[in-house]
Enzyme design. Structure first.
Site: not given
Ligand code: UFG
Length: 336
Positions: A124, A148, A152
């Site tokens: 990831s 988590y 990885k």
């Molecule tokens: N976000 C919101 N509201 C929500 C969920 C997310 O505003 O309800 C925002 C987050 O703050 C972020 C973006 O949407 O700016 C993306 O968030 P995600 O949770 O969809 O994805 P992340 O980038 O945080 O995490 C993903 C994977 C992880 C991985 C990470 C690193 O879920 O497993 O990318 O690449 F580790």
């Protein structure tokens, strides 16, 4: 000769199984269905008209896992199986380390014993930690900010040590950015248990009326609209990336890590907007505090995958949203 796919019933695993079967590979899936559903594999077989062997086994069960290696002629392994919720990993670190690390070591030991030394590993972009600079390329320093992410990173380190001890291994580490979207058929897609942690499934459940409104985690980041920017990649593009990596490990020894992303970032509000257009539904949202641990911007440098795997993402944000929406409206309760 067959390809063993661990965690093949999951979101990325099931989409990869489709691509593998359509490309004519024989596949064997090992999954304990702890965070996935047998129905996804049934649908994979319906979509492709092909069959596969399915074992309901945990990677922690070495006795049963060894039988899979004994009974089948396995040529290579694509290793998806693992737990992946950041928040849950903070609450239950031992559970995460046991499942992800010990499960992987059990698998690698059996691969070594049965001389199956070709591996594609599901990593990831989380292994890049909190990077200030974008685009992120594979040679950036690695770190992790939660259990988590550390699992990885540790598995990547284990694989780098493994190849130092035995140069016959052929390993591709794939670092995913933010997979979204679903198969064109609308029959398989992401099916999170409970309230989704990730942005796209949350948006689609708001669109379909299962959740009231989206909480946007901060609009004071230094991005063009203040909301977090991520590299969203269509899960089918991602799946195809695994086939390219598989070809690589079939033909060369060594270990390589590749970013699988599009190289382009979209903000939370841009994704909301694209989804509204694709679905024709309004997505009510509420700006709230930043989520702990989130970074402002993350997108991939994709040159290495393009040059060495001959792979690049071709599906854009419109298609990602339209395909997610098709899956969501056809399957209000996921696979249930
Ligand atoms: N976000 C919101 N509201 C929500 C969920 C997310 O505003 O309800 C925002 C987050 O703050 C972020 C973006 O949407 O700016 C993306 O968030 P995600 O949770 O969809 O994805 P992340 O980038 O945080 O995490 C993903 C994977 C992880 C991985 C990470 C690193 O879920 O497993 O990318 O690449 F580790």
């Amino acid at each position: 000769m067959a390809i063993l796919v661990t965690g093949g019933a999951g979101y990325i695993g099931s989409h990869t199984c489709i691509e593998l079967l359509e490309a004519g590979y024989e596949i064997i899936v090992v999954d304990n269905f702890s965070n996935s559903n047998q129905e996804s594999l049934k649908r994979v077989m319906e979509i492709t008209g092909a069959s596969m062997k399915i074992y309901n086994i945990s990677l922690l069960n070495t006795t049963e896992l060894e039988k899979v290696f004994k009974r089948n002629n396995i040529e290579a392994v694509i290793h998806f199986a693992g737990l992946k919720a950041v928040g849950e990993s903070v609450k239950s670190p031992l559970f995460y380390y046991k499942n992800n690390i010990i499960g992987s070591i059990n698998l690698f030991e059996l691969m070594q014993k049965y001389l199956v030394k070709r591996l594609v590993f599901s990593s990831s972009a989380t292994v890049y930690g909190n990077q200030e600079i974008v685009p992120i390329s594979e040679d950036f320093p690695l770190s992790a900010t939660n259990p988590y992410g550390r699992t990885k990173l540790m598995i990547e380190e284990i694989l780098r040590d493994l190849i130092l001890s035995d140069e016959n291994w052929c390993i591709s580490i794939l670092r995913y950015f933010n997979p979204i979207g679903a198969h064109k058929s609308g029959c398989i897609g992401e099916d999170p248990r409970g309230i989704p942690n990730n942005l796209m499934p949350y948006i689609s459940q708001v669109a379909v009326g299962k959740l009231k409104e989206l909480n946007v985690f901060g609009n004071d980041y230094s991005t063009h609209d203040g909301t977090g920017v991520r590299d969203y990649i269509h899960v089918v593009d991602l799946a195809i990336g695994h086939l390219q990596a598989l070809k690589k490990v079939m033909s060369e020894t060594g270990i390589n890590a590749y970013n699988l992303g599009t190289g382009r970032g979209y903000s939370v509000l841009e994704l909301v907007n694209a989804f509204e257009k694709a679905s024709g539904k309004e997505i009510p949202y509420n700006i709230c505090n930043r989520r702990f641990g989130d970074i402002a911007i993350c997108f991939a440098d994709t040159k290495k995958a393009k040059n060495e795997l001959g792979w690049e993402a071709t599906r854009g944000i419109k298609e990602m949203c339209a395909d997610t929406w098709r899956w969501q409206i056809n399957n209000l309760n996921g696979f249930n």
